[in-house]
Design an enzyme around this catalytic site. Structure first.
Site, PDB file in Angstrom:
ATOM      1  N   ARG A  51       0.740  -1.743   0.032  1.00  0.00           N
ATOM      2  CA  ARG A  51       0.477   0.009   0.273  1.00  0.00           C
ATOM      3  C   ARG A  51       0.980   1.322   0.192  1.00  0.00           C
ATOM      4  NH1 ARG A  51      -2.881  -3.563   1.374  1.00  0.00           N
ATOM      5  NH2 ARG A  51      -0.570  -3.914   2.162  1.00  0.00           N
ATOM      6  N   THR A  52       1.907   1.333   0.980  1.00  0.00           N
ATOM      7  CA  THR A  52       3.120   2.450   0.877  1.00  0.00           C
ATOM      8  C   THR A  52       3.353   2.802  -0.111  1.00  0.00           C
ATOM      9  OG1 THR A  52       2.862   2.611   3.608  1.00  0.00           O
ATOM     10  CG2 THR A  52       3.760   4.172   2.929  1.00  0.00           C
ATOM     11  N   LYS A  80      25.602  -3.017  -0.433  1.00  0.00           N
ATOM     12  CA  LYS A  80      27.533  -3.528  -0.009  1.00  0.00           C
ATOM     13  C   LYS A  80      28.343  -2.692   0.851  1.00  0.00           C
ATOM     14  CE  LYS A  80      26.714  -2.436  -5.404  1.00  0.00           C
ATOM     15  NZ  LYS A  80      26.744  -1.839  -6.629  1.00  0.00           N
ATOM     16  N   ARG A 101      11.039   3.962   2.968  1.00  0.00           N
ATOM     17  CA  ARG A 101      10.630   2.815   4.386  1.00  0.00           C
ATOM     18  C   ARG A 101      12.331   2.153   4.983  1.00  0.00           C
ATOM     19  NH1 ARG A 101       5.707  -1.233   4.609  1.00  0.00           N
ATOM     20  NH2 ARG A 101       4.532   0.774   5.317  1.00  0.00           N
ATOM     21  N   HIS A 129       4.331   5.944  11.402  1.00  0.00           N
ATOM     22  CA  HIS A 129       4.361   5.914  10.422  1.00  0.00           C
ATOM     23  C   HIS A 129       3.412   6.974  10.099  1.00  0.00           C
ATOM     24  CE1 HIS A 129       3.007   4.066   6.729  1.00  0.00           C
ATOM     25  NE2 HIS A 129       2.591   2.200   6.726  1.00  0.00           N
TER      26      HIS A 129
END
Ligand code: CP
Length: 325
Positions: A51-52, A80, A101, A129
């Protein structure tokens, strides 16, 4: 430069202005369809999302802009050994705004400190959030017509649930909200929320173990998933995962105008038999996420002196950041 890292980075008046802009976008979508022509959103997702990430990307596309980014740390140079700070610093050379995120609490805040463009926290570990919170607030405003004077039950994983932590912080600033916290003792809301939010501000709350004992009191029930990825051992997850399952039987004592919210994804904490009940708001909630992210990006871009391709009457609807409560 304004970023959005914690829901309290926005004053109540800024939140109201973003929600009102989202409502105008819903009513008048075509007028906004080229607002971000030539602008780029970078989505830096070090943790999975449906969703986000996709609603951010759809939001920028519907504003006429473009998107770039990665959907897992594995496909970035984090593998890396590149630091979050270097990643954000570099990407801020390529994009006008960043949504990020990360599984580690505080990573987006660190990114914001080194970024040359606005950074939006799209979820940091079990912490916050804030764009889910804007989504939840827009949903409550559309479903109930107000953001004050109701009783909300928050049910499930209140310990690791970042959507719950952010929503409590935001809603506690509105008038006469009563919180009922429904969780097993192992997944209680963190102590800092009790002391810093509820007790410090004299906000009414109670903690209970079952949804049945409080169902008839609720105007809103906010269900959450027990999050497997946040547990340190499998046995605890297995023991707690099915503690709460909302079904039609448990709704027998609920108010006729109860609103059932869930940030999604759902596992089995809401039976699919509830989906066709008009009180189930969670798919409408997911749709609201796109509109509120359109409004948020317009607001942050305007605040960062980006030229938006909008008529004067629509530009005037984008609120200023830094407004006082
Ligand atoms: N609600 C939410 O954050 O969903 P995703 O994890 O799919 O983005």
């Amino acid at each position: 430069m304004k970023h959005l890292i914690d829901p309290t980075d926005l004053s109540v008046s800024e939140i109201d202005s973003i929600l009102n802009l989202a409502l105008d976008i819903i009513d008048d979508k075509d007028k906004y369809s080229e607002a971000c022509k030539g602008k780029k959103l970078a989505t830096l997702f070090f943790e999975p999302s449906t969703r986000t990430r996709l609603s951010f990307e759809a939001a920028m596309m519907e504003l006429g802009g473009n998107v770039l980014g990665f959907s897992s740390a594995d496909s970035s140079s984090a593998t890396k050994g590149e630091s979050v700070g270097d990643t954000v610093k570099v990407v801020s050379c390529y994009a006008d705004i960043i949504a990020m995120r990360h599984p580690k609490e505080g990573a987006p805040m660190y990114g914001a400190m080194v970024s040359d463009v606005p950074v939006i926290n799209a979820g940091d570990g079990g912490h916050n959030h804030p764009t889910q919170t804007l989504t939840d607030l827009l949903t409550i405003k559309r479903e109930k017509g107000r953001l004050d004077n109701f009783t909300i039950g928050l049910c499930g994983d209140l310990k690791f649930g970042r959507t719950v932590h952010s929503l409590i912080k935001a809603l506690s600033r509105y008038e006469n909200i009563k919180f009922i916290l429904i969780s097993p003792k192992e997944l209680r809301v963190p102590e800092y929320i009790i002391s810093e939010v509820f007790e410090k501000n004299n906000i009414e709350y109670k903690e209970v173990r079952t949804m049945e004992e409080v169902m008839s009191e609720l105007d809103i029930i906010y269900m959450t998933r027990v999050q497997k990825e946040r547990f340190f051992n499998e046995a605890d997850y297995v023991r707690l995962k099915d503690t709460y399952i909302l079904d039609m039987d448990k709704l027998k004592t609920a108010k006729k105008d109860l609103s059932i919210l869930h940030p999604l994804p759902r596992v089995n904490e809401i039976s699919i038999s509830v989906d066709n009940d008009p009180r189930a708001c969670y798919f409408r909630q997911a749709m609201n996420g796109k509109f509120v992210r359109m409004a948020l990006m317009l607001t942050l871009l305007k605040d960062n002196n980006c030229k938006l391709n909008l008529p004067e009457d629509k530009l005037a609807k984008i609120g200023k950041m830094g407004g006082a409560d």
